[in-house]
Write a protein that holds these residues in place. Structure first.
Motif, PDB file in Angstrom:
ATOM      1  N   ALA A 133      -2.016  11.153  22.199  1.00 41.75           N
ATOM      2  CA  ALA A 133      -2.382  10.147  21.204  1.00 41.75           C
ATOM      3  C   ALA A 133      -1.625  10.384  19.910  1.00 41.75           C
ATOM      4  N   ALA A 134      -1.534  11.660  19.502  1.00 43.83           N
ATOM      5  CA  ALA A 134      -0.818  11.975  18.265  1.00 43.83           C
ATOM      6  C   ALA A 134       0.664  11.642  18.389  1.00 43.83           C
ATOM      7  N   ARG A 135       1.258  11.937  19.572  1.00 45.66           N
ATOM      8  CA  ARG A 135       2.684  11.637  19.755  1.00 45.66           C
ATOM      9  C   ARG A 135       2.935  10.132  19.746  1.00 45.66           C
ATOM     10  N   SER A 136       2.027   9.357  20.368  1.00 48.49           N
ATOM     11  CA  SER A 136       2.216   7.913  20.355  1.00 48.49           C
ATOM     12  C   SER A 136       2.105   7.363  18.946  1.00 48.49           C
ATOM     13  N   MET A 137       1.219   7.949  18.145  1.00 49.28           N
ATOM     14  CA  MET A 137       1.088   7.526  16.761  1.00 49.28           C
ATOM     15  C   MET A 137       2.346   7.861  15.969  1.00 49.28           C
ATOM     16  N   THR A 138       2.953   9.006  16.267  1.00 51.10           N
ATOM     17  CA  THR A 138       4.175   9.397  15.560  1.00 51.10           C
ATOM     18  C   THR A 138       5.272   8.366  15.785  1.00 51.10           C
ATOM     19  N   ALA A 139       5.466   7.975  17.056  1.00 49.23           N
ATOM     20  CA  ALA A 139       6.504   6.983  17.360  1.00 49.23           C
ATOM     21  C   ALA A 139       6.169   5.636  16.745  1.00 49.23           C
ATOM     22  N   MET A 140       4.887   5.243  16.801  1.00 50.48           N
ATOM     23  CA  MET A 140       4.491   3.954  16.247  1.00 50.48           C
ATOM     24  C   MET A 140       4.666   3.932  14.732  1.00 50.48           C
ATOM     25  N   ALA A 141       4.306   5.032  14.080  1.00 50.97           N
ATOM     26  CA  ALA A 141       4.418   5.085  12.628  1.00 50.97           C
ATOM     27  C   ALA A 141       5.871   4.980  12.184  1.00 50.97           C
ATOM     28  N   ALA A 142       6.751   5.702  12.881  1.00 46.55           N
ATOM     29  CA  ALA A 142       8.168   5.636  12.522  1.00 46.55           C
ATOM     30  C   ALA A 142       8.713   4.217  12.693  1.00 46.55           C
ATOM     31  N   MET A 143       8.312   3.552  13.772  1.00 42.62           N
ATOM     32  CA  MET A 143       8.773   2.186  14.015  1.00 42.62           C
ATOM     33  C   MET A 143       8.247   1.236  12.939  1.00 42.62           C
ATOM     34  N   LEU A 144       6.952   1.351  12.623  1.00 43.97           N
ATOM     35  CA  LEU A 144       6.368   0.445  11.638  1.00 43.97           C
ATOM     36  C   LEU A 144       7.000   0.636  10.259  1.00 43.97           C
ATOM     37  N   ALA A 145       7.210   1.881   9.890  1.00 46.98           N
ATOM     38  CA  ALA A 145       7.776   2.142   8.574  1.00 46.98           C
ATOM     39  C   ALA A 145       9.138   1.473   8.426  1.00 46.98           C
ATOM     40  N   HIS A 146       9.904   1.484   9.511  1.00 43.77           N
ATOM     41  CA  HIS A 146      11.259   0.947   9.432  1.00 43.77           C
ATOM     42  C   HIS A 146      11.294  -0.569   9.627  1.00 43.77           C
ATOM     43  N   GLU A 147      10.497  -1.066  10.571  1.00 44.27           N
ATOM     44  CA  GLU A 147      10.610  -2.459  10.987  1.00 44.27           C
ATOM     45  C   GLU A 147       9.651  -3.406  10.272  1.00 44.27           C
ATOM     46  N   VAL A 148       8.619  -2.883   9.663  1.00 44.16           N
ATOM     47  CA  VAL A 148       7.589  -3.754   9.096  1.00 44.16           C
ATOM     48  C   VAL A 148       7.605  -3.774   7.570  1.00 44.16           C
ATOM     49  N   LYS A 149       7.758  -2.615   6.943  1.00 43.91           N
ATOM     50  CA  LYS A 149       7.609  -2.571   5.484  1.00 43.91           C
ATOM     51  C   LYS A 149       8.698  -3.363   4.771  1.00 43.91           C
ATOM     52  N   ASN A 150       9.922  -3.296   5.259  1.00 46.16           N
ATOM     53  CA  ASN A 150      10.981  -4.041   4.584  1.00 46.16           C
ATOM     54  C   ASN A 150      10.754  -5.554   4.627  1.00 46.16           C
ATOM     55  N   PRO A 151      10.464  -6.142   5.793  1.00 47.79           N
ATOM     56  CA  PRO A 151      10.162  -7.582   5.794  1.00 47.79           C
ATOM     57  C   PRO A 151       8.944  -7.935   4.937  1.00 47.79           C
ATOM     58  N   LEU A 176      -3.202 -14.904  -1.807  1.00 47.76           N
ATOM     59  CA  LEU A 176      -3.698 -14.435  -0.516  1.00 47.76           C
ATOM     60  C   LEU A 176      -2.577 -13.757   0.269  1.00 47.76           C
ATOM     61  N   ILE A 177      -1.372 -14.357   0.228  1.00 47.80           N
ATOM     62  CA  ILE A 177      -0.223 -13.755   0.919  1.00 47.80           C
ATOM     63  C   ILE A 177       0.077 -12.367   0.345  1.00 47.80           C
ATOM     64  N   CYS A 178       0.068 -12.264  -0.977  1.00 46.24           N
ATOM     65  CA  CYS A 178       0.353 -10.980  -1.629  1.00 46.24           C
ATOM     66  C   CYS A 178      -0.703  -9.938  -1.279  1.00 46.24           C
ATOM     67  N   ASP A 179      -1.965 -10.347  -1.317  1.00 41.52           N
ATOM     68  CA  ASP A 179      -3.041  -9.398  -1.008  1.00 41.52           C
ATOM     69  C   ASP A 179      -2.952  -8.891   0.422  1.00 41.52           C
ATOM     70  N   GLU A 180      -2.661  -9.794   1.348  1.00 41.21           N
ATOM     71  CA  GLU A 180      -2.591  -9.394   2.750  1.00 41.21           C
ATOM     72  C   GLU A 180      -1.379  -8.515   3.031  1.00 41.21           C
ATOM     73  N   THR A 181      -0.255  -8.802   2.392  1.00 40.11           N
ATOM     74  CA  THR A 181       0.911  -7.936   2.588  1.00 40.11           C
ATOM     75  C   THR A 181       0.640  -6.558   2.002  1.00 40.11           C
ATOM     76  N   ASP A 182      -0.041  -6.504   0.850  1.00 36.47           N
ATOM     77  CA  ASP A 182      -0.396  -5.198   0.262  1.00 36.47           C
ATOM     78  C   ASP A 182      -1.314  -4.417   1.201  1.00 36.47           C
ATOM     79  N   ARG A 183      -2.247  -5.127   1.847  1.00 37.72           N
ATOM     80  CA  ARG A 183      -3.168  -4.455   2.759  1.00 37.72           C
ATOM     81  C   ARG A 183      -2.415  -3.876   3.960  1.00 37.72           C
TER      82      ARG A 183
END
Length: 378
Positions: A133-151, A176-183
């Motif tokens: 579970a921890a390893r899957s979270m590691t891969a998911m976190a790395a992907m999200l940080a790169h692919e989600v935060k910039n957009p 509402l858009i700003c609040d949801e992106t911040d969340r």
């Protein structure tokens, strides 16, 4: 050929029983203890001199299924086993065991009990599941940080530009858009903790100082309505770990326990102990790591639903209305990074999380820490 007892080989049955890793207890017909091996002393938390001649009911709660099994063995003879029995006593936290009872021989006046804690294979399966579970979270976190935060930052910026020319109803939508992106960004930030690969900054940590800090934080905030109990072993050696991360782990576990307890009469017990023989295999290295220092957190809440137990440390698994399901996944990762083990047992009115951690090697400890250690844990 192995020589039999009494043929001059010099075998001592007691020494052979002492070498067994499982607790062995011999009782007479009155229920008095006549023999225990070292594993039984450790299991019950009582030394052999205090056990011998005493009634086993002094050390195991009187309504335990164990005594029903003992009566059945005396009555029917033969060998009887009972599986997944919860044993507890004054110095024995609730632990699931398989009990096997048999007479020492036909017409014997001694009954031998053998206790087997939850199968090692089951414990290993749990640990591997937690690490997966921890390893899957590691891969998911790395992907999200790169692919989600910039957009997301681009979406937020576009919403702010639209807001400049929008009317009141339009501004509500852009906000509402700003609040949801911040969340979402805040959620990704939390998950980024799983993608850290740098080695832990470790030192010799007094685990009781960590637990005392956690207790003070809890009682000054989310757990102010609860009663805390402390059952510490003041002679414990220092943990080889990271103080801040251990505070985070135990604060998370205490917070979960506090949220599970009833609004009145809630109780959390913090306990420490030294468990000899606890080892964790290091896969691929052929070595094993000793993890003898145990911290347990016990609450009297409703317990964990059966359908969640197998997936409790998986990400996004939660029973909380507004929970993210990342807390216990992060706990599993941090404990794994320390080379430790986390286990739990849960039933209504009693849930116990146990964390096993490595200690600082004896030749690396400072004498001053030993003096300091004796002043804590009360």
């Amino acid at each position: 050929m192995i020589p039999a007892f009494g043929d001059g080989a010099g075998f001592d049955p007691a020494s052979l029983l002492a070498a067994l890793p499982n607790p062995i207890i011999a009782l007479d017909r009155s229920g008095a203890v006549r023999f225990v091996n070292p594993a039984a002393e450790q299991f019950l938390g009582v030394g052999a001199p205090a056990l011998r001649g005493a009634n086993l009911s002094d050390f195991i709660v009187a309504n335990s299924p164990l005594f029903g099994l003992v009566e059945a063995v005396w009555r029917d003879g033969g060998s009887i086993a009972e599986y997944d029995v919860l044993l507890e006593g004054p110095r024995l936290p609730s632990r699931p065991v398989t009990i096997q009872g048999a007479l020492a021989g036909e017409g014997a006046d001694l009954l031998v009990l053998s206790l087997h804690e939850r199968a090692i294979a089951e414990q290993m399966d749990r640990q591997f599941a937690h690490r997966d579970a921890a390893r899957s979270m590691t891969a998911m976190a790395a992907m999200l940080a790169h692919e989600v935060k910039n957009p997301l930052s681009g979406i937020r910026g576009a919403a702010q530009l639209l807001e400049q020319d929008a009317d009141d109803s339009g501004r509500q939508l852009t906000q509402l858009i700003c609040d949801e992106t911040d969340r979402i960004v805040a959620l990704v930030d939390r998950m980024e903790a799983f993608s850290e690969h740098q080695p832990l900054a470790r030192s010799a940590i007094n685990i009781h100082e960590v637990l005392e800090r956690v207790r003070r934080i809890a009682q000054s905030g989310f757990a102010r309505h609860l009663r805390f109990g402390e059952e510490y072993d003041p002679s414990l050696p220092p943990v080889h770990g990271n103080r801040d991360l251990l505070v985070q782990v135990f604060l998370n576990l205490v917070k979960n326990a506090a949220e599970a307890t009833p609004s009145s009469g809630g109780e959390i017990i913090l306990a420490t102990a030294y468990r000899h023989g606890r080892r964790l295999a290091t896969i691929g290295s052929g070595r094993s790591l000793q993890v003898p220092l145990m911290v347990s957190i016990t609450d009297n809440g409703l317990g964990i639903p059966d359908d969640l137990k197998a997936h409790l440390f998986d990400p996004f698994v939660t029973t909380k209305r507004n929970g993210t399901g990342l807390g216990l996944a992060l706990v599993a990762k941090v404990i794994g990074d320390h080379g430790g083990i986390i286990e739990f047992d849960s039933q209504p009115r009693r849930t116990v999380f146990r964390v096993f951690l490595p200690v600082v090697p004896r030749d690396s400890r400072q004498d001053s820490f030993g003096d300091e250690r004796n002043d804590t844990g009360s």
